[in-house]
Scaffold this active site. Sequence first.
Site, mmCIF file in Angstrom:
data_model
loop_
_atom_site.group_PDB
_atom_site.id
_atom_site.type_symbol
_atom_site.label_atom_id
_atom_site.label_comp_id
_atom_site.label_asym_id
_atom_site.label_seq_id
_atom_site.Cartn_x
_atom_site.Cartn_y
_atom_site.Cartn_z
ATOM 1 N N LYS A 22 0.838 -1.209 0.000
ATOM 2 C CA LYS A 22 0.000 0.000 0.000
ATOM 3 C C LYS A 22 0.872 1.258 0.000
ATOM 4 C CE LYS A 22 -1.955 1.497 4.005
ATOM 5 N NZ LYS A 22 -1.736 2.924 4.323
ATOM 6 N N ASN A 23 1.883 1.264 0.888
ATOM 7 C CA ASN A 23 2.625 2.502 1.096
ATOM 8 C C ASN A 23 3.710 2.761 0.061
ATOM 9 O OD1 ASN A 23 0.904 2.853 3.191
ATOM 10 N ND2 ASN A 23 2.384 2.341 4.798
ATOM 11 N N ARG A 92 -5.249 10.114 4.418
ATOM 12 C CA ARG A 92 -4.159 11.048 4.708
ATOM 13 C C ARG A 92 -3.185 11.078 3.540
ATOM 14 N NH1 ARG A 92 -1.026 13.788 8.311
ATOM 15 N NH2 ARG A 92 1.197 13.538 7.965
ATOM 16 N N CYS A 116 -6.170 7.623 9.249
ATOM 17 C CA CYS A 116 -6.358 6.897 10.513
ATOM 18 C C CYS A 116 -6.346 7.874 11.699
ATOM 19 C CB CYS A 116 -5.212 5.915 10.712
ATOM 20 S SG CYS A 116 -5.512 4.394 9.873
ATOM 21 N N ARG A 121 -0.936 14.037 13.595
ATOM 22 C CA ARG A 121 -0.451 13.891 12.207
ATOM 23 C C ARG A 121 -0.524 15.214 11.439
ATOM 24 N NH1 ARG A 121 -2.313 8.453 9.612
ATOM 25 N NH2 ARG A 121 -0.215 8.482 8.745
ATOM 26 N N PRO A 122 0.191 16.221 11.918
ATOM 27 C CA PRO A 122 0.219 17.506 11.214
ATOM 28 C C PRO A 122 0.915 17.375 9.860
ATOM 29 C CG PRO A 122 1.845 17.466 12.965
ATOM 30 C CD PRO A 122 1.060 16.196 13.082
ATOM 31 N N ILE A 123 0.926 18.482 9.147
ATOM 32 C CA ILE A 123 1.605 18.479 7.841
ATOM 33 C C ILE A 123 2.615 19.627 7.766
ATOM 34 C CG2 ILE A 123 -0.300 17.345 6.626
ATOM 35 C CD1 ILE A 123 -1.154 20.061 5.569
ATOM 36 N N LEU A 125 5.789 19.696 8.288
ATOM 37 C CA LEU A 125 7.063 19.385 7.613
ATOM 38 C C LEU A 125 6.888 19.470 6.091
ATOM 39 C CD1 LEU A 125 8.206 16.352 9.821
ATOM 40 C CD2 LEU A 125 8.918 18.752 10.012
ATOM 41 N N ASP A 305 3.694 0.510 12.135
ATOM 42 C CA ASP A 305 2.514 -0.159 11.579
ATOM 43 C C ASP A 305 2.403 -1.607 12.028
ATOM 44 O OD1 ASP A 305 2.685 1.541 8.351
ATOM 45 O OD2 ASP A 305 2.123 2.199 10.353
ATOM 46 N N ARG A 397 -8.908 -0.846 4.214
ATOM 47 C CA ARG A 397 -8.056 0.228 3.680
ATOM 48 C C ARG A 397 -6.691 -0.312 3.293
ATOM 49 N NH1 ARG A 397 -7.185 4.811 7.525
ATOM 50 N NH2 ARG A 397 -5.831 5.294 5.775
HETATM 51 C C1 EPZ Z 1 3.453 6.877 6.480
HETATM 52 O O1 EPZ Z 1 2.566 7.834 7.037
HETATM 53 C C2 EPZ Z 1 2.621 5.617 6.314
HETATM 54 N N1 EPZ Z 1 1.523 5.891 5.390
HETATM 55 C C3 EPZ Z 1 2.076 5.185 7.671
HETATM 56 O O2 EPZ Z 1 1.374 3.969 7.466
HETATM 57 C C4 EPZ Z 1 3.260 4.913 8.605
HETATM 58 O O3 EPZ Z 1 2.760 4.599 9.895
HETATM 59 C C5 EPZ Z 1 4.136 6.169 8.693
HETATM 60 O O4 EPZ Z 1 4.549 6.576 7.373
HETATM 61 C C6 EPZ Z 1 5.387 5.936 9.529
HETATM 62 O O5 EPZ Z 1 6.105 4.856 9.025
HETATM 63 C C7 EPZ Z 1 1.773 5.913 4.045
HETATM 64 O O6 EPZ Z 1 2.887 5.732 3.609
HETATM 65 C C8 EPZ Z 1 0.587 6.150 3.159
HETATM 66 P P1 EPZ Z 1 5.128 10.282 8.804
HETATM 67 P P2 EPZ Z 1 3.014 9.381 7.142
HETATM 68 O O7 EPZ Z 1 4.953 11.574 8.082
HETATM 69 O O8 EPZ Z 1 3.816 9.757 5.970
HETATM 70 C C9 EPZ Z 1 4.794 13.377 12.345
HETATM 71 C C10 EPZ Z 1 -0.451 2.494 7.595
HETATM 72 O O9 EPZ Z 1 -1.019 1.916 8.529
HETATM 73 N N2 EPZ Z 1 4.700 14.411 11.303
HETATM 74 O O10 EPZ Z 1 6.406 9.530 8.673
HETATM 75 O O11 EPZ Z 1 1.804 10.175 7.467
HETATM 76 C C11 EPZ Z 1 3.551 12.500 12.374
HETATM 77 O O12 EPZ Z 1 2.541 13.134 13.153
HETATM 78 C C12 EPZ Z 1 -0.043 3.950 7.737
HETATM 79 O O13 EPZ Z 1 -0.130 1.957 6.510
HETATM 80 C C13 EPZ Z 1 4.757 15.751 11.674
HETATM 81 O O14 EPZ Z 1 4.869 16.069 12.853
HETATM 82 O O15 EPZ Z 1 3.942 9.311 8.439
HETATM 83 C C14 EPZ Z 1 4.050 11.235 13.004
HETATM 84 O O16 EPZ Z 1 4.041 11.381 14.414
HETATM 85 C C15 EPZ Z 1 -0.403 4.500 9.111
HETATM 86 N N3 EPZ Z 1 4.657 16.708 10.725
HETATM 87 C C16 EPZ Z 1 5.496 11.140 12.507
HETATM 88 O O17 EPZ Z 1 5.832 12.453 12.035
HETATM 89 C C17 EPZ Z 1 4.531 16.399 9.397
HETATM 90 O O18 EPZ Z 1 4.463 17.328 8.551
HETATM 91 C C18 EPZ Z 1 5.674 10.148 11.370
HETATM 92 O O19 EPZ Z 1 4.799 10.528 10.354
HETATM 93 C C19 EPZ Z 1 4.472 15.037 9.021
HETATM 94 C C20 EPZ Z 1 4.569 14.053 9.993
#
Ligand code: EPZ
Length: 417
Positions: A22-23, A92, A116, A121-123, A125, A305, A397
């Site tokens: 998926k990812n 997301r 989820c 999960r802010p954006i 970054l 995950d 999902r």
């Molecule tokens: C990806 O999510 C995966 N989803 C997630 O899988 C996975 O849990 C995650 O990476 C970590 O490995 C997809 O690839 C579609 P992150 P992503 O940005 O990109 C914080 C599943 O079950 N953060 O690495 O959203 C965030 O809040 C899903 O398949 C910020 O603070 O994860 C989190 O605490 C769930 N600001 C941490 O970073 C930002 O701008 C990691 O998030 C972005 C993220």
Amino acid sequence: MTKLIINGGARLEGELKVQGAKNATLPILAAALLTEEPVIVYNWPAISDVYNMLSILEHIGAQVEYEKDRLVIDTRRAQRWEMPDRLAKEIRSSIFMIGPILARFRMARFTYPGGCEIGSRPIDLHLRGLKSLGVNVTESGGHIFCEGRHLRGGDIHLDYPSVGATENLMMAASMAPGQTVIHNAAREPEIIELQKVINQMGGKVRGAGTSTIRIEGRERLNGFTYTCIPDRIVAGTFMVAAVVTQGKITLRNVIPEHLFAITAKLREAGAHITVYEDALTVEATGRPKEMHLIETGPYPGFPPDMQAQMCTAASIARGTSIVVESVFDNRFKHVGELLRMGANIVTKNNVAVIKGVEKLHGAEVKTMDLRGGAALVLAGLCAEGTTIVDQAHIIDRGYQAFESELRMLGADIRRED
Ligand code: EPZ
């Protein structure tokens, strides 16, 4: 509401071909916007997050042909640069449409993404990175507007190695004039796959899999053909299914290197795992042993995950295990549901202390998020009596035909829509 009804107790035995990841698939579908030529994706997972992503692409104007073993996506006629709120709230991963949309149209408008319920999960970054590439970001009324007429290469430092932010910025930079360097980039295998695709399109990306990724922007990019790698989290979920049911499962179509952290932990729990070139067999006899510490972290650390699934295994282990969730700020929602099944778990902030019990008992439980739902199904497989997992559509999902694959392995499980 979709329910999965499970009568626990069966040992799972047999073999299974692991679905596409998926990812890896989701960002690569977004990359289809980086070219006006058709792209072809093989071994795509038939899961709702992929269907939602394809609906967003169609909303923007892309044409999608769904064939059994491949998707053909043609974004030539894509012309809309705003994300549909309804679909963006669905997943997301719509967030990493921003990079390609900006690269293509130099404009993007979207609302805060959904997905989820696993923490804030802010954006930030993503947006800070885009500003480093000359993008003007404004917010009003819950919508974010990105104006990218002056999109150009730049130096980005990610405070946290965010997977989505790394992918988004790689795609935006792939068509930004000049050189971009992403420092403290995520190192997940899915990042390496995206680099391969952008380079196949005529882009120039180096360093994926390390913390520093360099990108040379290109005027235009060609189409691509991609075959999805196996889903390491789905593979890990079935590995845990073998452990909690004291069964024996062979998984075909895996990349063992992507499973090292999971394999190591399950061996610590007493599982016998035989690794082949693109397959592995997990066999377990007796209850799992306690796992001293499971702490999630960015790849190659233990994958977040898989945290919920490991809580299920620890719930029936001989001894006490400690689980620390160091990536997300609210990813223990499955614990309350496991307690209803007789688990003995104490959580404090991002730490769970899990004292294994002889047996869980069946109960009616609720899926709160994708992997938590999968963990509850695993608990139902080894519990005494009947477990009803509500909101099971959330599991769709990320898992295609989850219950029929489990049934094929001997589980007594059925779906009620
Ligand atoms: C990806 O999510 C995966 N989803 C997630 O899988 C996975 O849990 C995650 O990476 C970590 O490995 C997809 O690839 C579609 P992150 P992503 O940005 O990109 C914080 C599943 O079950 N953060 O690495 O959203 C965030 O809040 C899903 O398949 C910020 O603070 O994860 C989190 O605490 C769930 N600001 C941490 O970073 C930002 O701008 C990691 O998030 C972005 C993220």
